[in-house]
Write a protein that holds these residues in place. Structure first.
Motif, short mmCIF file in Angstrom:
data_model
loop_
_atom_site.label_atom_id
_atom_site.label_comp_id
_atom_site.label_asym_id
_atom_site.label_seq_id
_atom_site.Cartn_x
_atom_site.Cartn_y
_atom_site.Cartn_z
N ASN A 152 0.85 -1.32 -0.06
CA ASN A 152 -0.09 0.14 -0.06
C ASN A 152 0.71 1.50 0.40
N ILE A 153 1.71 1.32 0.75
CA ILE A 153 2.93 2.51 1.12
C ILE A 153 3.33 2.26 -0.70
N LEU A 154 4.46 1.70 -1.31
CA LEU A 154 4.50 1.23 -2.64
C LEU A 154 3.93 2.35 -3.34
N LEU A 155 2.23 1.98 -3.20
CA LEU A 155 1.55 1.94 -4.13
C LEU A 155 1.55 3.69 -4.40
N ALA A 156 0.74 3.60 -2.68
CA ALA A 156 0.64 4.95 -2.85
C ALA A 156 1.78 6.40 -3.05
N ALA A 157 3.47 5.59 -3.37
CA ALA A 157 5.12 6.51 -3.03
C ALA A 157 4.78 6.18 -4.57
N ALA A 158 4.22 5.53 -5.64
CA ALA A 158 4.28 4.60 -6.83
C ALA A 158 3.42 5.86 -7.87
N MET A 159 1.74 6.71 -6.70
CA MET A 159 1.12 6.96 -8.23
C MET A 159 1.43 8.55 -7.44
N THR A 160 2.51 9.08 -6.65
CA THR A 160 2.33 9.86 -5.82
C THR A 160 3.53 10.76 -6.51
N SER A 161 4.25 10.27 -7.66
CA SER A 161 5.51 10.03 -8.08
C SER A 161 5.70 9.97 -9.78
N ILE A 162 4.10 9.08 -10.12
CA ILE A 162 3.75 9.28 -11.75
C ILE A 162 2.97 10.53 -11.28
#
Length: 348
Positions: A152-162
């Motif tokens: 969940n944290i990695l997905l949040a970081a990935a979406m925020t990065s995009i």
């Protein structure tokens, strides 16, 4: 720079990354990252000026903080499990600290602020290394510890990065900062492949990203352009190179039928296979931000003709441009390998 010094720096840089990628012990992985860090600092400082020193300082402080968090996580995991193996990351706090360190190393949101500043302070050749080779070691660690991290944290970081990668590059006129925000967005796409447990797409995405980044930086080095204004006057000097940059920019934006469309297509397809529609829809919408500033670059380079006299078209005959023998195959690969995508999926 002295050739002996240059050889020593690049030997240390390559050895550090390889040591991290092939190690299964936290101490050797950390040692490889430290070798990598200290080898890249002289390259950022060269040429020696206040701006490059500032960029090297920012890079050193950020990467040293990430290395400290990584070592702290490894020690906490050793106290908890009694092992130094990369594959035995069972403590939740250690896993969270390790993920934070890797996100800082990769320059992903919310730890992305150093990437545009350091890249703007570096030369084009050093920026190429920062956005390509320097990503390999942290990505290898992230891939190995993937089963132990919080998705969940990695997905949040990935979406925020995009989102940040697309939003931050909209008003930029400095090409190195545009490439920095492009890298942040690509790292977001790449880490989503780790969440869906598909190593083939992860490697394909990393390979195409490195090829596209190398091609764009080589085109900029040949054209000797660092700003959008410099690119706007380049069609008269080097029309063929500008046409190559047009297609490569479209490929980097993920526009079919170019090579950059393949990883985005496969990532969205895999996420949809996992019964998730909202995430790939949001990723595709946010990717339009990146495509917008790629289109703006393409419009400035190849779709407009700067009003000049005909004599300026002879400028390239008297200007000694940098010749890079690898540029031609890189342009071909970065634009024309989309039909090979089914063959790549055989190894999945």
């Amino acid at each position: 720079m002295n050739p002996l010094t240059t050889a020593l720096i690049f030997t240390t840089l390559i050895s550090g990354s390889l040591l991290t990628m092939f190690s299964s012990h936290w101490l050797t992985a950390w040692l490889g990252l430290e070798m990598n860090l200290f080898a890249i600092i002289p390259l950022i400082i060269n040429p020696h000026n206040p701006r490059s020193i500032e960029g090297a300082t920012k890079y050193f402080l950020t990467q040293a903080s990430a290395s400290m968090l990584l070592m702290m996580a490894a020690m906490m995991n050793f106290i908890y499990s009694g092992q130094w193996s990369l594959l035995n990351l069972n403590n939740q706090i250690a896993s969270l600290l390790m993920l934070t360190a890797i996100l800082m190393k990769l320059g992903m949101a919310p730890f992305h602020f150093w990437v545009p500043e350091v890249l703007q302070s570096s030369s084009l050749s050093t920026g190429t290394i920062l956005l390509t080779w320097q990503k390999l070691a942290p990505m290898s660690i992230l891939y190995q510890i993937a089963p132990s991290i919080n998705y969940n944290i990695l997905l949040a970081a990935a979406m925020t990065s995009i989102l940040v990668g697309g939003w931050g590059g909209l008003n930029q006129t400095l090409l190195r900062k545009i490439m920095a925000y492009s890298s942040i967005a690509h790292m977001g796409w790449m880490t989503t492949t780790i969440i869906i447990h598909n190593p083939t797409i992860t490697l394909l995405n990393l390979f195409i990203y490195i090829i596209l980044t190398l091609t764009l930086f080589m085109l900029l080095m040949v054209n000797q352009s660092k700003t959008l204004l410099a690119l706007a006057t380049s069609w008269n000097k080097a029309p063929i190179i500008m046409m190559m940059m047009l297609t490569t920019l479209m490929s980097t934006g993920g526009l079919p039928p170019f090579s950059g469309f393949a990883p985005k297509w496969l990532i969205i397809q895999e996420i949809i296979k996992n019964d998730n529609i909202v995430i790939p829809l949001a990723m595709a919408i946010m990717a339009l931000l990146n495509l917008y500033f790629y289109m703006r670059l393409a419009y400035s380079t190849a779709l407009t003709l700067f009003p000049t006299s005909n004599n300026t078209k002879l400028y390239s005959l008297f200007n000694k441009q940098l010749h890079l023998p690898l540029l031609s195959p890189l342009v071909v690969v970065s634009n024309l390998i989309l039909p090979l995508t089914p063959i790549m999926l055989i190894f999945e």
